[in-house]
Write a protein that holds these residues in place. Structure first.
Motif, PDB file in Angstrom:
ATOM      1  N   VAL A  64      -8.162   5.822  -8.190  1.00  0.00           N
ATOM      2  CA  VAL A  64      -6.722   6.144  -9.299  1.00  0.00           C
ATOM      3  C   VAL A  64      -5.503   6.570  -8.609  1.00  0.00           C
ATOM      4  N   THR A  65      -5.729   7.745  -7.645  1.00  0.00           N
ATOM      5  CA  THR A  65      -4.785   8.275  -7.090  1.00  0.00           C
ATOM      6  C   THR A  65      -4.051   7.327  -5.931  1.00  0.00           C
ATOM      7  N   GLY A  66      -4.874   6.636  -5.367  1.00  0.00           N
ATOM      8  CA  GLY A  66      -4.275   5.651  -4.426  1.00  0.00           C
ATOM      9  C   GLY A  66      -3.662   4.534  -5.117  1.00  0.00           C
ATOM     10  N   LYS A  67      -3.946   4.261  -6.423  1.00  0.00           N
ATOM     11  CA  LYS A  67      -3.444   3.084  -6.993  1.00  0.00           C
ATOM     12  C   LYS A  67      -2.158   3.453  -7.466  1.00  0.00           C
ATOM     13  N   TYR A  68      -2.194   4.537  -8.470  1.00  0.00           N
ATOM     14  CA  TYR A  68      -1.235   4.951  -9.070  1.00  0.00           C
ATOM     15  C   TYR A  68      -0.142   5.910  -8.716  1.00  0.00           C
ATOM     16  N   VAL A  69      -0.519   6.637  -7.728  1.00  0.00           N
ATOM     17  CA  VAL A  69       0.237   7.663  -7.000  1.00  0.00           C
ATOM     18  C   VAL A  69       0.827   7.300  -5.649  1.00  0.00           C
ATOM     19  N   ASP A  70      -0.161   6.597  -4.894  1.00  0.00           N
ATOM     20  CA  ASP A  70       0.431   6.104  -3.688  1.00  0.00           C
ATOM     21  C   ASP A  70       0.693   4.672  -3.484  1.00  0.00           C
ATOM     22  N   GLY A  71       0.552   4.163  -4.678  1.00  0.00           N
ATOM     23  CA  GLY A  71       0.954   2.430  -4.834  1.00  0.00           C
ATOM     24  C   GLY A  71       0.082   1.516  -4.071  1.00  0.00           C
ATOM     25  N   LEU A  72      -1.206   1.995  -3.698  1.00  0.00           N
ATOM     26  CA  LEU A  72      -1.916   1.123  -2.847  1.00  0.00           C
ATOM     27  C   LEU A  72      -2.858   0.197  -4.000  1.00  0.00           C
ATOM     28  N   PRO A  73      -2.792  -1.094  -3.702  1.00  0.00           N
ATOM     29  CA  PRO A  73      -3.487  -2.038  -4.628  1.00  0.00           C
ATOM     30  C   PRO A  73      -4.966  -2.029  -4.187  1.00  0.00           C
ATOM     31  N   LEU A  74      -5.696  -2.419  -5.230  1.00  0.00           N
ATOM     32  CA  LEU A  74      -7.321  -2.073  -5.197  1.00  0.00           C
ATOM     33  C   LEU A  74      -7.609  -3.170  -3.940  1.00  0.00           C
ATOM     34  N   TYR A  75      -6.872  -4.237  -3.882  1.00  0.00           N
ATOM     35  CA  TYR A  75      -7.523  -5.394  -2.861  1.00  0.00           C
ATOM     36  C   TYR A  75      -7.170  -4.763  -1.416  1.00  0.00           C
ATOM     37  N   ARG A  76      -6.489  -3.693  -1.183  1.00  0.00           N
ATOM     38  CA  ARG A  76      -6.043  -3.078  -0.022  1.00  0.00           C
ATOM     39  C   ARG A  76      -7.199  -1.932   0.339  1.00  0.00           C
ATOM     40  N   MET A  77      -7.618  -1.352  -0.844  1.00  0.00           N
ATOM     41  CA  MET A  77      -8.439  -0.162  -0.596  1.00  0.00           C
ATOM     42  C   MET A  77      -9.939  -0.939  -0.282  1.00  0.00           C
ATOM     43  N   VAL A  78     -10.117  -2.093  -0.688  1.00  0.00           N
ATOM     44  CA  VAL A  78     -11.535  -2.580  -0.093  1.00  0.00           C
ATOM     45  C   VAL A  78     -12.061  -2.625   1.374  1.00  0.00           C
ATOM     46  N   PRO A  79     -10.780  -2.834   2.182  1.00  0.00           N
ATOM     47  CA  PRO A  79     -10.891  -2.999   3.628  1.00  0.00           C
ATOM     48  C   PRO A  79     -11.111  -1.299   4.142  1.00  0.00           C
ATOM     49  N   VAL A  80     -10.421  -0.418   3.611  1.00  0.00           N
ATOM     50  CA  VAL A  80     -10.466   0.864   3.804  1.00  0.00           C
ATOM     51  C   VAL A  80     -11.795   1.512   3.554  1.00  0.00           C
ATOM     52  N   LEU A  81     -12.493   1.111   2.491  1.00  0.00           N
ATOM     53  CA  LEU A  81     -13.724   1.647   2.187  1.00  0.00           C
ATOM     54  C   LEU A  81     -14.862   0.863   2.919  1.00  0.00           C
ATOM     55  N   ASN A  82     -14.590  -0.350   3.332  1.00  0.00           N
ATOM     56  CA  ASN A  82     -15.570  -1.126   4.151  1.00  0.00           C
ATOM     57  C   ASN A  82     -15.871  -0.388   5.490  1.00  0.00           C
ATOM     58  N   ARG A  83     -14.599   0.088   6.234  1.00  0.00           N
ATOM     59  CA  ARG A  83     -14.667   0.667   7.486  1.00  0.00           C
ATOM     60  C   ARG A  83     -15.354   2.032   7.189  1.00  0.00           C
ATOM     61  N   SER A  84     -15.608   2.638   6.339  1.00  0.00           N
ATOM     62  CA  SER A  84     -16.453   3.833   6.120  1.00  0.00           C
ATOM     63  C   SER A  84     -17.803   3.379   5.962  1.00  0.00           C
TER      64      SER A  84
END
Length: 212
Positions: A180-200
Motif C-alpha cells: 500500500v505504501t509503495g503504490k499510494y505513497v511512492d507511486g509504484l504500480p503493483l506490476y513493478r513491485m512483482v520483480p522487486v519481490l521476486n529478487r528477494s
C-alpha cells in the motif's frame, strides 16, 4: 510652423548634465521599444499587460534618475565586509543506528621507529557512510497447538488463528503495508513491485499484481 531655436548650455557642467539626461532618455525609449516589440511578436502567454509595462517603465525612469544623480554625487559608498560560511557536507541524522567498523594498523607498525616501544593510541578518526539494508523477506509460521483426550479420542481443541487483514491470504499485515505504501505513497504500480519481490526470493505471478 517654425520651430523654437535650440539653446545650448554655456558651461561644461551644464553640458554634462544635459548629455546625461539625453542618455537616460534614450535608454528609456529603447526599453519601451523592446517591450512593445516583445508584446507584438511573443506568444499570448508571454505578453506583458499595460499595467506591468507601466511598472517596467517606472523602474527604467527611476534607474535613469539614479544614474544622473550619481554623476553629481562624488561621495564614496562603503560596503561592509562579510564572512562567507564554508560549504560542507550535512551530517547524518543522530537518530539512525550506527554500526562501528574498526580499522587498525598491523601490530608491527605500532612500534615506534625510535625504539622506545609501543606507541599509545591517542584518538580516532570517524568517517560516516549512509548504508541501506534491502528488504528482507521472511515467512511467518502461525503454529496452533491441538489438544485431544487420549482416553475417549473424541473432540479436538485447537488454538484460534489471530484475525488477519485478508482471510485465507498469504499476505501478512507487514506485506500489505509495504504494498500500500509503495503504490499510494511512492507511486509504484503493483506490476513493478512483482520483480522487486521476486529478487528477494519470492515467486509471485501476475495474478497478484492484477488491477495495479
Amino acid at each position: 510652423m517654425s520651430k523654437a531655436p535650440i539653446s545650448f548650455p554655456e558651461s561644461l557642467e551644464e553640458s554634462r548634465i544635459l548629455i546625461g539626461g539625453l542618455h537616460a532618455r534614450i535608454d528609456i525609449l529603447e526599453e519601451q521599444n523592446r517591450l512593445l516589440r516583445h508584446q507584438q511578436f511573443a506568444a499570448s502567454s508571454e505578453k506583458t499587460s499595460p499595467q506591468e509595462q507601466g511598472l517596467l517603465f517606472d523602474e527604467a525612469e527611476e534607474a535613469a534618475e539614479d544614474d544622473t544623480g550619481a554623476e553629481d554625487d562624488d561621495k564614496e559608498i562603503k560596503v561592509p565586509a562579510h564572512t562567507r560560511k564554508r560549504g560542507g557536507r550535512r551530517s547524518l541524522s543522530k537518530d539512525l543506528p550506527r554500526v562501528r567498523i574498526e580499522h587498525d594498523i598491523p601490530e608491527e607498525e605500532k612500534i615506534c621507529a625510535c625504539g622506545c616501544g609501543l606507541m599509545a593510541r591517542i584518538g580516532e578518526e570517524v568517517t560516516e557512510q549512509l548504508d541501506i539494508i534491502p528488504a528482507k523477506m521472511q515467512v511467518l509460521q502461525h503454529v496452533r497447538f491441538k489438544y485431544a483426550c487420549k482416553s475417549c479420542e473424541e473432540g479436538v481443541t485447537i488454538a484460534p488463528l489471530p484475525p488477519q487483514p485478508i482471510p485465507k491470504s498469504i499476505a501478512s499485515a507487514g506485506l500489505l503495508a509495504y504494498v500500500v505504501t509503495g503504490k499510494y505513497v511512492d507511486g509504484l504500480p503493483l506490476y513493478r513491485m512483482v520483480p522487486v519481490l521476486n529478487r528477494s526470493g519470492v515467486e509471485l505471478t501476475v495474478h497478484y499484481s492484477r488491477g495495479g
